[in-house]
Design a protein around this motif. Structure first.
Motif, mmCIF file in Angstrom:
data_model
loop_
_atom_site.group_PDB
_atom_site.id
_atom_site.type_symbol
_atom_site.label_atom_id
_atom_site.label_comp_id
_atom_site.label_asym_id
_atom_site.label_seq_id
_atom_site.Cartn_x
_atom_site.Cartn_y
_atom_site.Cartn_z
ATOM 1 N N TYR A 28 49.224 51.423 45.260
ATOM 2 C CA TYR A 28 50.116 51.716 44.148
ATOM 3 C C TYR A 28 51.152 50.601 44.089
ATOM 4 O O TYR A 28 51.641 50.127 45.114
ATOM 5 N N TYR B 141 48.595 54.992 50.364
ATOM 6 C CA TYR B 141 47.960 55.398 49.107
ATOM 7 C C TYR B 141 47.909 56.922 49.007
ATOM 8 O O TYR B 141 48.234 57.488 47.962
ATOM 9 N N GLN C 251 54.817 49.484 42.176
ATOM 10 C CA GLN C 251 55.965 49.936 41.399
ATOM 11 C C GLN C 251 56.368 48.825 40.436
ATOM 12 O O GLN C 251 56.389 47.646 40.805
ATOM 13 N N GLY D 171 51.129 58.231 48.042
ATOM 14 C CA GLY D 171 51.597 57.789 46.739
ATOM 15 C C GLY D 171 52.734 56.785 46.806
ATOM 16 O O GLY D 171 53.501 56.640 45.853
ATOM 17 N N PHE E 95 51.756 52.097 39.000
ATOM 18 C CA PHE E 95 50.343 51.999 38.611
ATOM 19 C C PHE E 95 49.456 51.729 39.814
ATOM 20 O O PHE E 95 49.915 51.335 40.880
ATOM 21 N N ASP E 96 48.166 51.962 39.618
ATOM 22 C CA ASP E 96 47.139 51.770 40.636
ATOM 23 C C ASP E 96 46.548 50.377 40.442
ATOM 24 O O ASP E 96 46.149 50.022 39.329
ATOM 25 N N LYS F 183 45.666 51.828 35.110
ATOM 26 C CA LYS F 183 45.901 53.270 35.230
ATOM 27 C C LYS F 183 47.270 53.516 35.861
ATOM 28 O O LYS F 183 47.534 53.063 36.979
ATOM 29 N N PHE F 184 48.107 54.236 35.144
ATOM 30 C CA PHE F 184 49.448 54.533 35.631
ATOM 31 C C PHE F 184 49.500 55.910 36.279
ATOM 32 O O PHE F 184 48.999 56.884 35.729
ATOM 33 N N LYS F 185 50.090 55.953 37.462
ATOM 34 C CA LYS F 185 50.347 57.209 38.168
ATOM 35 C C LYS F 185 51.623 57.837 37.630
ATOM 36 O O LYS F 185 51.756 59.050 37.578
ATOM 37 N N LYS F 186 52.587 56.976 37.236
ATOM 38 C CA LYS F 186 53.865 57.446 36.711
ATOM 39 C C LYS F 186 54.277 56.536 35.563
ATOM 40 O O LYS F 186 54.441 55.324 35.737
#
Length: 131
Positions: free
Chosen positions: A122, A72, A124, A75, A115-116, A99-102
């Motif tokens: 995370y 985590y 993919q 990432g 996303f988380d 919640k999206f990280k990318k």
């Protein structure tokens, strides 16, 4: 051989079970919260592959706790899910509070987003090019 089950380490299998079924749309295979067991499957495909939401608490194995935490922090996604239309899927998930990280980006193999899962992981999300 064929993949039968994979595991995702989660802090709280009950919270993860609710998130994966209610928010992400996976289906229950087995749920026994008193025994810390939560197994889910995708509503799409053949349903032969299941996911064990493997608890790191209570009394978790330290190496699993450290592994999960380090991935985590770096990432790195712990698993990859496929979408037929990544942009539509991302919008639907965002509407549910994911919640999206990318956000989706194009890659050599198609599209990807990250996303988380609200349980310390995370995930993919990919849409593959037709080959």
């Amino acid at each position: 051989m064929q993949v039968a089950m994979v595991s995702i380490f989660v802090e709280d299998p009950s919270k993860a079970f609710e998130y994966y079924t209610q928010t992400l749309g996976f289906e229950e295979v087995m749920y026994s919260p008193e025994n810390y067991i939560a197994i889910i499957k995708s509503p799409l495909g053949d349903g032969d592959t299941t996911i064990l939401l493997e608890p790191t608490q209570p009394n978790g194995i330290q190496v699993a706790i450290d592994y999960k935490k380090k991935l985590y922090e770096m990432g790195i996604p712990v698993i990859t899910f496929k979408a037929a239309d990544i942009y539509k899927t991302v919008e639907e998930l965002k509407e549910k509070g994911v919640k999206f990280k990318k956000d989706p980006i194009q890659t050599d193999y198609g599209f990807e987003a990250i996303f988380d899962d609200a349980n310390g992981n995370y995930i993919q999300l990919i849409q593959l090019n037709s080959f």
